[in-house]
Design an enzyme around this catalytic site. Structure first.
Site, PDB file in Angstrom:
ATOM      1  N   ASP A  73       0.818  -1.229   0.000  1.00  6.69           N
ATOM      2  CA  ASP A  73       0.000   0.000   0.000  1.00  6.69           C
ATOM      3  C   ASP A  73       0.848   1.274   0.000  1.00  6.69           C
ATOM      4  O   ASP A  73       0.606   2.190   0.797  1.00  6.69           O
ATOM      5  CB  ASP A  73      -0.925   0.024   1.223  1.00  6.69           C
ATOM      6  CG  ASP A  73      -1.631  -1.291   1.477  1.00  6.69           C
ATOM      7  OD1 ASP A  73      -1.967  -1.978   0.491  1.00  6.69           O
ATOM      8  OD2 ASP A  73      -1.847  -1.638   2.649  1.00  6.69           O
TER       9      ASP A  73
ATOM     10  N   GLU B  89     -11.088  -0.669  -3.700  1.00  6.45           N
ATOM     11  CA  GLU B  89     -10.389   0.037  -2.624  1.00  6.45           C
ATOM     12  C   GLU B  89      -9.240   0.852  -3.213  1.00  6.45           C
ATOM     13  O   GLU B  89      -9.064   0.938  -4.424  1.00  6.45           O
ATOM     14  CB  GLU B  89      -9.848  -0.980  -1.605  1.00  6.45           C
ATOM     15  CG  GLU B  89      -8.854  -1.968  -2.218  1.00  6.45           C
ATOM     16  CD  GLU B  89      -8.532  -3.135  -1.306  1.00  6.45           C
ATOM     17  OE1 GLU B  89      -9.262  -3.346  -0.319  1.00  6.45           O
ATOM     18  OE2 GLU B  89      -7.535  -3.832  -1.581  1.00  6.45           O
TER      19      GLU B  89
END
Length: 341
Positions: free
Chosen positions: A53, A222
């Site tokens: 991420d 997401e």
């Protein structure tokens, strides 16, 4: 006669010595070239360890990456940061924040986002992986005077601790445009946008009275991200399952930071010969140049564990109409690109 023979031997030895020196020089040169080639081959992942991420950004004359420490949620209780002057050589800044500082967080600290406002750095993060409004957790914010921290909890509680429009409060990204600070966030296939107030302690309302406006594009799962190029707003997100091979990145282009966002296509996905599950990305632009880089995580071949994710960088290019070309993921990564002040 003896002298002639001796002179001939001396000439032969001298010739052999020259040839030997030349061969050694060529061998050394080849070794140096191989060494340089091997260094290039090792640019992905950009730093060792399991990290995911990644939020990439430029502060002053350095590139920065703020990733998730990829581990079981009970061990995922801190964040590291990495800085570089050239995109290739990275310095680690350990534990810029952890759950000892964020009293309401106890696990699953992940997906950081960061922005500078005035002389302060604001680090946004998710924590606790809440599954309902009854649980404590969500999106938090911390503040520091340096990108390397240490960061202090800005509120002592989550900035967003509830579900709005079905969006799990995770995977936040903050985007500044004309003095307004927009936060895009959301898991569970829903994406919201909200406008932060001046001190980042809460949110403003939009003209229509909404605070959390849903902007979910087709295929969204997401990991939202936005950048602006040539007056257009590029909105990007992750699709598929984050533990599976279908994890990927798609995008839209809009005339406004709040959309509407119509899906154009996928630009980042796995290459089974390189790595699997490429997704949850950010984008870095080199100041003063039209050089764009996509920073993302992927799972190396042969790895099946959920948390075996590594952070990588590859070039991102546009066609003549401004559309993003499909990214070629590589082992080589990128070449050095220092920031010229």
């Amino acid at each position: 006669m003896k002298n002639s023979y001796r002179n001939l031997l001396l000439l032969m030895f001298a010739a052999l010595a020259v040839t030997s020196c030349k061969m050694n020089a060529e061998d050394n040169k080849e070794k140096e070239e191989k060494t340089e080639e091997e260094i290039v081959q090792n640019n992905n992942p950009v730093f060792p360890g399991w990290y995911a991420d990644p939020e990439g950004i430029v502060f002053d004359d350095k590139y920065w990456i703020f990733p998730t420490y990829s581990a079981p949620y009970e061990e995922q209780v801190f964040l590291d940061a990495f800085s570089s002057k050239d995109l290739v050589n990275w310095e680690k800044h350990e534990r810029i924040i952890d759950t000892a500082e964020v009293k309401w967080a106890n696990r699953a600290m992940w997906a950081p986002a960061i922005i500078k406002k005035d002389n302060d750095y604001f680090l946004f993060f998710g924590a606790n992986d809440i599954q309902s409004d009854e649980e404590l957790g969500g999106i938090g914010v911390a503040k520091a005077s340096s990108p390397a921290g240490p960061y202090k909890d800005h509120l002592g509680k989550p900035l967003i601790g509830k579900f709005h429009n079905g969006a799990q409060p995770i995977d936040q990204f903050v985007f500044e445009d004309d003095g307004e600070y927009y936060m895009f966030y959301g898991g569970w296939q829903h994406c919201n946008v909200a406008k932060l107030n001046d001190d980042f302690t809460g949110f403003k309302t939009f003209e229509d009275g909404e605070t959390f406006k849903e902007v979910t594009p087709e295929g969204y799962v997401e990991g939202p991200f936005m950048f602006k190029r040539d007056g257009k707003y590029y909105f990007m997100w992750s699709e598929g399952g984050w533990t599976g091979p279908d994890y990927s990145v798609a995008y839209a282009i809009a005339d406004s930071p709040t959309g509407p966002f119509k899906r154009i296509g996928t630009i980042l996905q796995q290459d089974p010969e390189i790595a699997n599950g490429a997704g949850h990305h950010s984008v870095i632009k080199t100041p003063g140049k039209d050089d764009y880089y996509i920073v993302y995580h992927r799972r190396p071949g042969g790895e099946t564990a959920r948390d075996s994710r590594m952070t990588c960088i590859d070039r991102m290019y546009f066609d003549e109409n401004g559309y993003i070309k499909s990214v070629v993921i590589t082992h080589e990564g990128v070449k050095p690109n220092p920031i010229n002040k």
